[in-house]
Design a protein around this motif. Structure first.
Motif, mmCIF file in Angstrom:
data_model
loop_
_atom_site.group_PDB
_atom_site.id
_atom_site.type_symbol
_atom_site.label_atom_id
_atom_site.label_comp_id
_atom_site.label_asym_id
_atom_site.label_seq_id
_atom_site.Cartn_x
_atom_site.Cartn_y
_atom_site.Cartn_z
ATOM 1 N N ALA A 314 0.832 -1.205 0.000
ATOM 2 C CA ALA A 314 0.000 0.000 0.000
ATOM 3 C C ALA A 314 0.869 1.258 0.000
ATOM 4 C CB ALA A 314 -0.929 -0.002 1.211
ATOM 5 N N ALA A 315 1.980 1.203 0.724
ATOM 6 C CA ALA A 315 2.900 2.345 0.752
ATOM 7 C C ALA A 315 3.496 2.596 -0.633
ATOM 8 C CB ALA A 315 3.997 2.093 1.778
ATOM 9 N N HIS A 316 3.877 1.523 -1.333
ATOM 10 C CA HIS A 316 4.393 1.677 -2.689
ATOM 11 C C HIS A 316 3.328 2.271 -3.612
ATOM 12 C CE1 HIS A 316 8.359 -0.662 -3.249
ATOM 13 N NE2 HIS A 316 8.245 -0.344 -1.972
ATOM 14 N N ALA A 317 2.093 1.829 -3.443
ATOM 15 C CA ALA A 317 1.002 2.347 -4.276
ATOM 16 C C ALA A 317 0.829 3.841 -4.068
ATOM 17 C CB ALA A 317 -0.293 1.607 -3.963
ATOM 18 N N ARG A 318 0.997 4.305 -2.834
ATOM 19 C CA ARG A 318 0.875 5.735 -2.552
ATOM 20 C C ARG A 318 1.953 6.533 -3.285
ATOM 21 N NH1 ARG A 318 2.494 9.995 0.697
ATOM 22 N NH2 ARG A 318 0.749 11.332 1.343
ATOM 23 N N VAL A 319 3.181 6.034 -3.270
ATOM 24 C CA VAL A 319 4.262 6.721 -3.966
ATOM 25 C C VAL A 319 3.999 6.742 -5.468
ATOM 26 C CG1 VAL A 319 6.733 6.696 -4.474
ATOM 27 C CG2 VAL A 319 5.931 6.170 -2.165
ATOM 28 N N GLU A 320 3.571 5.610 -6.009
ATOM 29 C CA GLU A 320 3.292 5.534 -7.445
ATOM 30 C C GLU A 320 2.175 6.482 -7.858
ATOM 31 O OE1 GLU A 320 4.453 1.085 -8.900
ATOM 32 O OE2 GLU A 320 2.812 1.222 -7.456
ATOM 33 N N ALA A 321 1.239 6.757 -6.950
ATOM 34 C CA ALA A 321 0.128 7.654 -7.250
ATOM 35 C C ALA A 321 0.532 9.118 -7.188
ATOM 36 C CB ALA A 321 -1.021 7.401 -6.281
ATOM 37 N N GLY A 322 1.763 9.404 -6.744
ATOM 38 C CA GLY A 322 2.234 10.774 -6.661
ATOM 39 C C GLY A 322 1.626 11.558 -5.518
ATOM 40 N N ALA A 323 1.266 10.881 -4.435
ATOM 41 C CA ALA A 323 0.627 11.543 -3.296
ATOM 42 C C ALA A 323 1.570 12.566 -2.665
ATOM 43 C CB ALA A 323 0.196 10.504 -2.261
ATOM 44 N N LEU A 324 0.978 13.587 -2.068
ATOM 45 C CA LEU A 324 1.741 14.696 -1.484
ATOM 46 C C LEU A 324 2.413 14.273 -0.184
ATOM 47 C CD1 LEU A 324 2.324 17.756 -1.838
ATOM 48 C CD2 LEU A 324 0.312 18.174 -0.398
ATOM 49 N N GLY A 325 3.662 14.657 0.002
ATOM 50 C CA GLY A 325 4.404 14.327 1.220
ATOM 51 C C GLY A 325 5.104 12.989 1.089
ATOM 52 N N GLN A 326 6.185 12.828 1.824
ATOM 53 C CA GLN A 326 6.983 11.610 1.722
ATOM 54 C C GLN A 326 6.326 10.440 2.450
ATOM 55 O OE1 GLN A 326 10.888 14.223 2.168
ATOM 56 N NE2 GLN A 326 11.426 12.108 1.745
ATOM 57 N N THR A 327 6.639 9.248 1.988
ATOM 58 C CA THR A 327 6.025 8.016 2.484
ATOM 59 C C THR A 327 7.072 7.200 3.233
ATOM 60 O OG1 THR A 327 4.537 8.012 0.574
ATOM 61 C CG2 THR A 327 4.711 5.960 1.840
ATOM 62 N N VAL A 328 6.727 6.776 4.442
ATOM 63 C CA VAL A 328 7.688 6.124 5.331
ATOM 64 C C VAL A 328 7.107 4.823 5.867
ATOM 65 C CG1 VAL A 328 8.986 6.364 7.495
ATOM 66 C CG2 VAL A 328 8.668 8.350 6.004
ATOM 67 N N LEU A 329 7.945 3.791 5.904
ATOM 68 C CA LEU A 329 7.597 2.539 6.591
ATOM 69 C C LEU A 329 8.149 2.580 8.009
ATOM 70 C CD1 LEU A 329 8.388 -0.472 4.207
ATOM 71 C CD2 LEU A 329 6.151 0.533 4.715
ATOM 72 N N THR A 330 7.375 2.124 8.961
ATOM 73 C CA THR A 330 7.873 1.993 10.329
ATOM 74 C C THR A 330 8.161 0.526 10.618
ATOM 75 O OG1 THR A 330 5.612 1.823 11.204
ATOM 76 C CG2 THR A 330 6.607 4.004 11.119
ATOM 77 N N LEU A 331 9.285 0.289 11.266
ATOM 78 C CA LEU A 331 9.691 -1.064 11.647
ATOM 79 C C LEU A 331 9.308 -1.316 13.103
ATOM 80 C CD1 LEU A 331 11.146 -2.915 9.535
ATOM 81 C CD2 LEU A 331 11.274 -0.470 9.005
ATOM 82 N N PRO A 332 9.168 -2.580 13.510
ATOM 83 C CA PRO A 332 8.662 -2.889 14.856
ATOM 84 C C PRO A 332 9.428 -2.235 15.995
ATOM 85 C CG PRO A 332 8.615 -4.864 13.497
ATOM 86 C CD PRO A 332 9.313 -3.805 12.693
ATOM 87 N N ALA A 333 10.749 -2.031 15.848
ATOM 88 C CA ALA A 333 11.550 -1.492 16.949
ATOM 89 C C ALA A 333 11.292 -0.015 17.214
ATOM 90 C CB ALA A 333 13.034 -1.694 16.663
ATOM 91 N N LEU A 334 10.545 0.660 16.324
ATOM 92 C CA LEU A 334 10.365 2.103 16.477
ATOM 93 C C LEU A 334 9.658 2.482 17.771
ATOM 94 C CD1 LEU A 334 10.614 4.957 15.212
ATOM 95 C CD2 LEU A 334 8.337 4.592 14.232
ATOM 96 N N ASN A 335 8.703 1.666 18.206
ATOM 97 C CA ASN A 335 7.889 2.020 19.371
ATOM 98 C C ASN A 335 8.747 2.341 20.585
ATOM 99 O OD1 ASN A 335 5.536 1.566 17.919
ATOM 100 N ND2 ASN A 335 5.430 -0.576 18.516
ATOM 101 N N GLY A 336 8.637 3.566 21.051
ATOM 102 C CA GLY A 336 9.299 3.945 22.295
ATOM 103 C C GLY A 336 10.747 4.331 22.176
ATOM 104 N N VAL A 337 11.321 4.365 20.944
ATOM 105 C CA VAL A 337 12.752 4.676 20.844
ATOM 106 C C VAL A 337 13.036 5.824 19.885
ATOM 107 C CG1 VAL A 337 13.489 2.351 21.434
ATOM 108 C CG2 VAL A 337 13.095 2.928 19.030
#
Length: 340
Positions: A314-337
């Protein structure tokens, strides 16, 4: 570790999978980064899609060039002082025209050369740090690759895009008069929030006529171009004598025809910008300058959406659609750090 992988090019929903992979240990001169976030660029989705005839460079690929995280261990020749450092990463997969690396940042861990993991200022969180890499380095070269722009007039074609918004911020911070084109009201609003910028809607305005009026017929010193083939006629009409077109993409036609004498009569230059091909000196200058701008609060990436690793298609689809603003994936370790 969990990682997104693909073994053939094609549509995101068909080829991207989440797999359990073994994390590689850092080799000589490398660092092992626990990835918190992975940035997605048009180059990443084009590579995965097989755009312009691109083929698989490796039997299995973990996508994405950019990301941010924390160094957890280091290889031979790298100071142990780097362990625990927050970093942003660039070019984790290598550039176009070469096999590059098989494993990018869409994974819980990545080992890569130490110089490709740059200190991430505390002023940015990991989500924002994942948006530097390709867009910021490309923008830096597009704006400053031929020297100072202080007092010069810049035109950013596609100012609301990821590279475009960073170009606007770099241009303003370095004393240029900045003009840009957008295609939507939302894009105009996004660019207007960056500072004192003259904005044109490319669908509703005669860009060349407006620029001739605003510059008293002199034209633009430097044009940053998002699609050379689509905009070349307008660029030539807007360009000042001895001006430069700094083009970082040409997606509408990878083999454009150039009107030689229209450019030659201006003494113009076309600078082909490839964010994967900066020299070592250019990279050092750009990394230093980008971090200095972050610390001085004159540069901040604009995020449009975040997705968990499991929703990478879905994130790739957003980039391909030219949506406004950058698209970021979050990895599991992000929570709390975010600011460990």
């Amino acid at each position: 570790m969990l990682a997104a992988v693909y073994t053939r090019t094609g549509p995101a929903a068909e080829v991207l999978q989440i797999a359990d992979r073994t994390s590689a240990e850092p080799g000589d001169g490398e660092v092992l980064v626990q990835v918190m976030t992975s940035g997605i660029n048009p180059a990443d989705v084009k590579r995965r899609a097989g755009w312009n005839g691109a083929r698989m460079a490796h039997p299995l690929i973990i996508p994405h060039c950019d990301g941010a995280g924390i160094i957890r261990s280091v290889g031979e020749g790298v100071s142990s002082d780097r362990i625990g450092e927050r970093v942003w990463m660039w070019n984790a997969q290598g550039g176009y025209g070469e096999a590059g690396r098989a494993f990018g940042t869409a994974a819980e861990f990545i080992s890569l050369p130490s110089d490709q993991a740059v200190n991430l200022p505390d002023a940015l969180d990991f989500r924002e740090g994942a948006c530097l890499g390709v867009p910021a380095l490309t923008a830096w070269l597009a704006i400053l690759g031929d020297g100072s722009v202080e007092g010069k007039t810049l035109l950013i074609q596609g100012g609301s895009g990821a590279v475009g918004q960073i170009c606007v911020q770099i241009g303003l911070a370095h004393g240029a008069r900045v003009l840009c084109t957008v295609g939507t009201a939302a894009g105009a609003e996004a660019v207007a929030s960056l500072g004192d910028v003259t904005i044109f809607n490319r669908h509703r305005q005669d860009i060349a006529a407006e620029i001739a009026r605003l510059t008293q017929g002199r034209g633009i010193d430097r044009i940053v171009e998002v699609d050379l083939a689509a905009n070349l006629e307008t660029d030539i009409a807007c360009l000042a004598p001895h001006g430069t077109i700094a083009s970082f993409s040409c997606s509408s036609n990878p083999a454009p025809v150039l009107p030689y004498y229209a450019l030659a009569d201006l003494g113009a230059q076309i600078r082909f910008i490839q964010g994967f091909r900066l020299t070592a000196d250019q990279r050092t200058e750009a990394e230093t300058g980008i971090n200095e701008m972050i610390w001085s609060a004159t540069l901040r990436p604009r995020i449009g959406a975040t997705y968990p690793l499991s929703e990478i298609a879905a994130a790739h689809a957003r980039v391909e659609a030219g949506a406004l603003g950058q698209t970021v994936l979050t990895l599991p370790a992000l929570n709390g750090v975010d600011h460990e």
